[in-house]
Design a protein around this motif. Sequence first.
Motif, PDB file in Angstrom:
ATOM      1  N   ASP A 182       0.812  -1.227   0.000  1.00 23.62           N
ATOM      2  CA  ASP A 182       0.000   0.000   0.000  1.00 23.62           C
ATOM      3  C   ASP A 182       0.843   1.274   0.000  1.00 23.62           C
ATOM      4  OD1 ASP A 182      -2.375  -1.522   0.043  1.00 23.62           O
ATOM      5  OD2 ASP A 182      -2.219  -1.716   2.225  1.00 23.62           O
ATOM      6  N   SER A 183       2.087   1.163  -0.450  1.00 22.07           N
ATOM      7  CA  SER A 183       2.955   2.327  -0.545  1.00 22.07           C
ATOM      8  C   SER A 183       2.432   3.287  -1.607  1.00 22.07           C
ATOM      9  CB  SER A 183       4.374   1.875  -0.925  1.00 22.07           C
ATOM     10  OG  SER A 183       5.192   2.992  -1.194  1.00 22.07           O
ATOM     11  N   ALA A 184       2.659   4.568  -1.401  1.00 18.39           N
ATOM     12  CA  ALA A 184       2.317   5.575  -2.410  1.00 18.39           C
ATOM     13  C   ALA A 184       3.429   5.708  -3.449  1.00 18.39           C
ATOM     14  CB  ALA A 184       2.078   6.922  -1.737  1.00 18.39           C
ATOM     15  N   MET A 185       4.554   5.042  -3.211  1.00 18.58           N
ATOM     16  CA  MET A 185       5.698   5.132  -4.125  1.00 18.58           C
ATOM     17  C   MET A 185       5.387   4.421  -5.437  1.00 18.58           C
ATOM     18  SD  MET A 185       9.605   4.187  -3.293  1.00 18.58           S
ATOM     19  CE  MET A 185      10.772   3.767  -4.548  1.00 18.58           C
ATOM     20  N   PRO A 186       5.699   5.065  -6.556  1.00 16.91           N
ATOM     21  CA  PRO A 186       5.470   4.405  -7.849  1.00 16.91           C
ATOM     22  C   PRO A 186       6.368   3.181  -8.009  1.00 16.91           C
ATOM     23  CG  PRO A 186       6.003   6.740  -8.131  1.00 16.91           C
ATOM     24  CD  PRO A 186       6.248   6.404  -6.696  1.00 16.91           C
ATOM     25  N   SER A 187       5.911   2.265  -8.807  1.00 21.72           N
ATOM     26  CA  SER A 187       6.736   1.119  -9.204  1.00 21.72           C
ATOM     27  C   SER A 187       7.452   1.547 -10.474  1.00 21.72           C
ATOM     28  CB  SER A 187       5.857  -0.103  -9.461  1.00 21.72           C
ATOM     29  OG  SER A 187       5.214  -0.484  -8.269  1.00 21.72           O
ATOM     30  N   PHE A 188       8.727   1.826 -10.369  1.00 20.39           N
ATOM     31  CA  PHE A 188       9.462   2.440 -11.467  1.00 20.39           C
ATOM     32  C   PHE A 188       9.839   1.464 -12.579  1.00 20.39           C
ATOM     33  CE2 PHE A 188      10.057   5.580  -8.119  1.00 20.39           C
ATOM     34  CZ  PHE A 188       9.803   6.752  -8.815  1.00 20.39           C
ATOM     35  N   TYR A 189       9.792   0.155 -12.307  1.00 19.08           N
ATOM     36  CA  TYR A 189      10.169  -0.820 -13.335  1.00 19.08           C
ATOM     37  C   TYR A 189       9.130  -1.937 -13.382  1.00 19.08           C
ATOM     38  CZ  TYR A 189      13.388  -3.284 -16.457  1.00 19.08           C
ATOM     39  OH  TYR A 189      13.959  -3.891 -17.545  1.00 19.08           O
ATOM     40  N   ARG A 190       7.896  -1.544 -13.513  1.00 20.69           N
ATOM     41  CA  ARG A 190       6.778  -2.485 -13.549  1.00 20.69           C
ATOM     42  C   ARG A 190       5.881  -2.100 -14.725  1.00 20.69           C
ATOM     43  NH1 ARG A 190       2.343  -2.657  -8.773  1.00 20.69           N
ATOM     44  NH2 ARG A 190       0.970  -4.223  -9.665  1.00 20.69           N
ATOM     45  N   VAL A 191       5.375  -3.092 -15.442  1.00 17.28           N
ATOM     46  CA  VAL A 191       4.559  -2.796 -16.613  1.00 17.28           C
ATOM     47  C   VAL A 191       3.235  -3.557 -16.638  1.00 17.28           C
ATOM     48  CG1 VAL A 191       6.519  -2.127 -18.061  1.00 17.28           C
ATOM     49  CG2 VAL A 191       5.761  -4.515 -18.018  1.00 17.28           C
TER      50      VAL A 191
END
Length: 158
Positions: A109-118
């Motif tokens: 539930d983090s607000a951090m984006p997933s930078f290497y997820r598609v």
Amino acid sequence: MTRKLLFAAFFSVAATGLHADVIAPDDVAANEYGEVEVSLTGVSGDPARGEEVMTNRGLGNCIACHQVTALDDYPFHGEVGPTLDGAADRWTEAALRGMLVNADNIFPDSAMPSFYRVSGFVRPGNGYTGRAAEGPLEPILSAQQVEDVVAYLLTLTE
């Protein structure tokens, strides 16, 4: 014009050969704690390029949510996420890589984006348009940019 096209084609082919061992976003293996122990590229990250990614609003823009004392020359540090001062003392390289690849694997539930997820998103947007994405998604950061940010974070010791 023809020379420019040949030059661009040569470097495109050369760059493709250099990145033949890049792990695709859907093929990244995380351990039970969400850590990604294997480099996404097999190439060491560059801390200077990692700093650029962290401070560039068009790339990672990490300082929009995190405070980093070493980056005080850049304005508007955020307070949404934890300070990244001493990140190398708090987290392992594998944990840092895991957070960047898919923060939800480490911090649900983090607000951090997933930078290497598609994939696996509820409703991804198409850039900043507010419309649903069309076609295959690209990761926010490239595999090498993730490695560069990890390399920079590993320089942040207390």
